[in-house]
Scaffold this motif. Structure first.
Motif, mmCIF file in Angstrom:
data_model
loop_
_atom_site.group_PDB
_atom_site.id
_atom_site.type_symbol
_atom_site.label_atom_id
_atom_site.label_comp_id
_atom_site.label_asym_id
_atom_site.label_seq_id
_atom_site.Cartn_x
_atom_site.Cartn_y
_atom_site.Cartn_z
ATOM 1 N N ALA A 1 0.684 -0.919 0.086
ATOM 2 C CA ALA A 1 0.348 -0.229 -0.067
ATOM 3 C C ALA A 1 0.222 1.270 -0.393
ATOM 4 O O ALA A 1 0.499 2.006 -1.011
ATOM 5 N N ALA A 2 1.901 1.345 0.547
ATOM 6 C CA ALA A 2 2.519 2.253 0.751
ATOM 7 C C ALA A 2 3.655 2.690 -0.541
ATOM 8 O O ALA A 2 3.160 3.659 -0.608
ATOM 9 N N VAL A 3 3.986 1.377 -1.288
ATOM 10 C CA VAL A 3 4.375 2.094 -2.646
ATOM 11 C C VAL A 3 3.615 2.408 -3.692
ATOM 12 O O VAL A 3 3.689 3.362 -4.045
ATOM 13 N N TYR A 4 2.556 1.702 -3.341
ATOM 14 C CA TYR A 4 1.645 2.348 -4.506
ATOM 15 C C TYR A 4 0.890 4.007 -4.343
ATOM 16 O O TYR A 4 0.898 3.958 -5.159
ATOM 17 N N LYS A 5 0.942 4.107 -3.201
ATOM 18 C CA LYS A 5 0.304 5.144 -2.826
ATOM 19 C C LYS A 5 1.474 6.033 -2.361
ATOM 20 O O LYS A 5 1.078 7.478 -2.454
ATOM 21 N N GLY A 6 2.551 5.375 -2.583
ATOM 22 C CA GLY A 6 3.491 7.075 -2.102
ATOM 23 C C GLY A 6 3.512 7.038 -1.278
ATOM 24 O O GLY A 6 4.266 8.389 -1.196
ATOM 25 N N SER A 7 3.204 7.017 -0.467
ATOM 26 C CA SER A 7 3.051 8.139 1.374
ATOM 27 C C SER A 7 3.096 6.350 2.269
ATOM 28 O O SER A 7 2.173 5.141 2.184
ATOM 29 N N VAL A 8 3.406 6.338 3.633
ATOM 30 C CA VAL A 8 3.528 5.839 4.859
ATOM 31 C C VAL A 8 2.857 5.942 5.806
ATOM 32 O O VAL A 8 1.774 4.508 5.249
ATOM 33 N N ILE A 9 1.493 7.309 5.574
ATOM 34 C CA ILE A 9 0.147 7.096 5.782
ATOM 35 C C ILE A 9 -0.808 6.520 5.611
ATOM 36 O O ILE A 9 -1.657 5.937 6.352
ATOM 37 N N GLY A 10 -0.306 6.368 3.932
ATOM 38 C CA GLY A 10 -1.188 5.617 3.545
ATOM 39 C C GLY A 10 -1.283 3.955 3.075
ATOM 40 O O GLY A 10 -2.370 3.242 3.420
ATOM 41 N N GLY A 11 0.303 3.465 4.147
ATOM 42 C CA GLY A 11 0.572 2.041 4.645
ATOM 43 C C GLY A 11 -0.237 2.088 5.360
ATOM 44 O O GLY A 11 -0.720 1.081 5.087
ATOM 45 N N PHE A 12 -0.308 2.898 6.380
ATOM 46 C CA PHE A 12 -1.108 2.754 7.672
ATOM 47 C C PHE A 12 -2.214 1.979 7.780
ATOM 48 O O PHE A 12 -2.909 1.523 8.483
ATOM 49 N N GLN A 13 -3.158 3.213 6.871
ATOM 50 C CA GLN A 13 -4.532 3.638 6.701
ATOM 51 C C GLN A 13 -5.035 2.092 6.164
ATOM 52 O O GLN A 13 -6.166 1.696 6.416
ATOM 53 N N GLY B 1 -9.035 -6.619 -7.660
ATOM 54 C CA GLY B 1 -9.965 -4.955 -7.975
ATOM 55 C C GLY B 1 -11.285 -5.028 -6.680
ATOM 56 O O GLY B 1 -11.764 -3.707 -6.824
ATOM 57 N N ASP B 2 -11.913 -5.642 -6.699
ATOM 58 C CA ASP B 2 -13.615 -5.698 -5.634
ATOM 59 C C ASP B 2 -13.825 -5.401 -4.878
ATOM 60 O O ASP B 2 -14.150 -4.308 -4.276
ATOM 61 N N PHE B 3 -12.431 -5.333 -3.972
ATOM 62 C CA PHE B 3 -11.806 -5.102 -2.564
ATOM 63 C C PHE B 3 -10.745 -3.612 -2.774
ATOM 64 O O PHE B 3 -10.744 -2.977 -1.429
ATOM 65 N N SER B 4 -10.080 -3.472 -3.411
ATOM 66 C CA SER B 4 -8.807 -2.768 -3.760
ATOM 67 C C SER B 4 -8.692 -1.185 -3.069
ATOM 68 O O SER B 4 -8.505 -0.713 -2.457
ATOM 69 N N ALA B 5 -9.867 -1.028 -3.828
ATOM 70 C CA ALA B 5 -10.560 0.411 -3.646
ATOM 71 C C ALA B 5 -10.444 0.899 -2.236
ATOM 72 O O ALA B 5 -10.389 1.870 -1.941
ATOM 73 N N SER B 6 -11.430 -0.221 -1.760
ATOM 74 C CA SER B 6 -11.361 0.542 0.058
ATOM 75 C C SER B 6 -10.483 0.202 0.899
ATOM 76 O O SER B 6 -10.263 1.047 1.814
ATOM 77 N N ILE B 7 -9.789 -1.058 0.636
ATOM 78 C CA ILE B 7 -8.551 -1.121 1.749
ATOM 79 C C ILE B 7 -7.443 0.110 0.812
ATOM 80 O O ILE B 7 -7.008 0.548 2.470
ATOM 81 N N LEU B 8 -7.625 0.216 -0.021
ATOM 82 C CA LEU B 8 -6.207 1.641 -0.297
ATOM 83 C C LEU B 8 -7.516 3.147 -0.188
ATOM 84 O O LEU B 8 -6.251 4.407 -0.356
ATOM 85 N N SER B 9 -8.520 3.200 0.158
ATOM 86 C CA SER B 9 -8.867 4.592 0.487
ATOM 87 C C SER B 9 -8.958 5.274 -1.312
ATOM 88 O O SER B 9 -8.602 6.318 -0.910
ATOM 89 N N LEU B 10 -8.909 4.591 -2.200
ATOM 90 C CA LEU B 10 -9.350 5.863 -3.608
ATOM 91 C C LEU B 10 -10.405 5.746 -4.141
ATOM 92 O O LEU B 10 -11.635 5.202 -3.414
#
Length: 479
Positions: free
Chosen positions: A39-51, A341-350
């Motif tokens: 998650a951190a790598v995909y979003k480019g954010s450590v905060i995003g990884g924690f979330q 793809g059915d769940f990744s948006a919810s998990i990654l807060s997209l």
């Protein structure tokens, strides 16, 4: 979707998890860390990884809570029946028909299968081992053979299909992105093929031992009966309690089996008749509702006014059991749900308009040109992956992985993803659920019957692997 750095991180973590499973180590910790890194790598954010770590567990918990609930209710019901002594009364008629070792083999197989379908094998093991096995051993069935029958019929055949409670099919189907009923029906058929094949081999190889027991076996029987008597020992009860158990224990020993039989017949009739009343979670809701009312009635019958407090204890005991058994599945499922793809948006807060990555599915699609498009290779590959995931001793922990792989590989290999999901479910549950791995729930059966869990697992290996091979082969031809 074009592959990103996060996709490759997801691949590395997944391969690392499989290797860790081969060394029989837990995978919860590496998957939580893997969720954070991806998650951190995909979003480019450590905060995003924690979330994402929190969201992955939350999404998985939401999707799987119905599983925890049905397990809790069934365990609560079983505990309320124990208060009344109805659990023991239900098997008394079965003991009477165990006239010889061969009949006992069949009776033990059918009884274990049916009880395990409704209550799961682990809570059913004490009941079967303490009450039915002594009768079977007396009739001429060796203790080791009895253990093999219980493990294969319960931890194998019943748990791998999980046709009544439908925990396993739900895990497989969710990860594969398909309807649960598609997996559950196929898994039920494959579980019967695997189980009947395995049990037939066990009977053929142990037939002579059933008719003529050695002196050692007779000595083992004496030791076992001493243990079973200790298990059956109860605390002193007042005359009033004995009277209540005598009256209501008999009543519920009749009501509960009839109610469950009625549920099973109605569900089968509905499915055969083409009805749609039990699609999705409706079947589990029906079973759970009936079990809840039986739990209420049994608690009232034994505790009277104190039932107002006692029923909370039964439900709590059920949830404690459910979370002990299933809690590790949540972070595991969360990671593999992120691969869909059915769940990744919810998990990654997209956002709604953002691209929804399916890390695992995208990787499979990108590599399909390098994967042989053969149903046989796909089926046996999923079976092997399932068996490997079961090496940690938890049959359900690998289902999100086998389900996700099935949904990704199926279309390119010209085989229905639901077939692959059912095959993966067979491999994972038969392996880790308690037939092939000595450090799984198999140890409970071995402990009750005073035999070596390693010996039991070793003797199960050939019959079970043969059954899985035949079931997988037939699955490719049938579907």
């Amino acid at each position: 979707m074009e592959l990103t750095a996060a996709h490759w991180v997801y691949l590395v973590v997944t391969v690392a998890v499989i290797i860790i499973m081969l060394f029989r180590k837990g995978v919860v910790l590496p998957l939580i860390v893997g969720t954070f890194i991806v998650a951190a790598v995909y979003k480019g954010s450590v905060i995003g990884g924690f979330q994402a770590v929190f969201n992955a567990n939350l999404v998985a918990a939401k999707e799987l809570f119905s599983i925890f609930l049905i397990i809790s209710i069934m365990i609560g019901l079983l505990n309320s029946l124990k208060d009344l002594g109805a659990d023991k009364r239900m098997v008394v008629p079965i003991q009477r028909i165990m006239v010889n070792g061969h009949v006992s083999y069949l009776v033990l197989m059918v009884t274990t299968f049916v009880i395990s379908l409704f209550f799961w094998p682990t809570p059913a093991v004490p009941l079967i081992c303490a009450l039915l096995v002594p009768a079977a051993v007396s009739a001429g069935l060796p203790v080791m053979t009895s253990a093999m029958v219980i493990v294969i019929a319960g931890q194998g055949m019943a748990l791998s299909s999980d046709y009544i409670m439908q925990v396993a099919p739900m895990l497989s189907a969710k990860a594969a992105g398909i309807d649960k009923s598609l997996v559950s029906d196929k898994a039920f058929i494959l579980s019967l093929i695997t189980g009947i094949t395995s049990l037939a081999i066990v009977y053929a190889t142990h037939r002579k031992a059933i008719t003529k027991r050695s002196v050692n076996e007779i000595n083992n029987e004496k030791v076992f009966f001493q243990v079973s008597e200790e298990l059956a020992a109860t605390v002193e009860e007042t005359a009033e309690v004995i009277k209540v158990k005598e009256k209501w224990g008999k009543i519920f020993a009749i009501i509960v089996p009839l109610a469950m039989l009625g549920v099973m017949i109605f569900m089968v009739q509905s499915k055969i008749g083409g009805g749609s009343g039990f699609e999705g979670g409706d079947g589990a809701a029906f079973i759970g509702g009936v079990a809840t009312i039986l739990l209420v009635l049994a608690t009232i019958a034994f505790n009277r006014i104190h039932a107002l407090d006692k029923i909370s204890e039964h439900i709590t005991e059920g949830f404690v059991f459910a979370f002990r058994a299933m809690a590790p599945v949540i972070p595991i499922a969360g990671y593999f749900f992120m691969g869909s793809g059915d769940f990744s948006a919810s998990i990654l807060s997209l956002g709604d308009d953002a691209a929804k990555p399916g890390f695992l599915f995208d990787l499979i699609q990108a590599g399909q040109n390098y994967i042989p498009h053969s149903p046989f290779i796909a089926a046996f590959s999923i079976l092997i992956v399932g068996i490997i995931t079961g090496l940690d001793g938890s049959g359900f922990a690998g289902l999100p992985l086998t389900g996700a792989l099935s949904g990704a590989i199926g279309p390119g290999s010209h085989i229905d993803p639901s077939v692959l999901a059912a095959i993966g479910q067979m491999g994972a549950v038969w392996s880790g659920g308690g037939t092939l791995i000595a450090w799984s729930s198999l140890v409970a059966v071995a402990g009750f019957l005073q035999i070596s869990p390693l010996d039991l697992a070793r003797k199960n290996f050939f019959p079970v692997i043969t059954g899985l091979f035949i079931a997988t082969l037939l699955a490719v031809f049938i579907w």
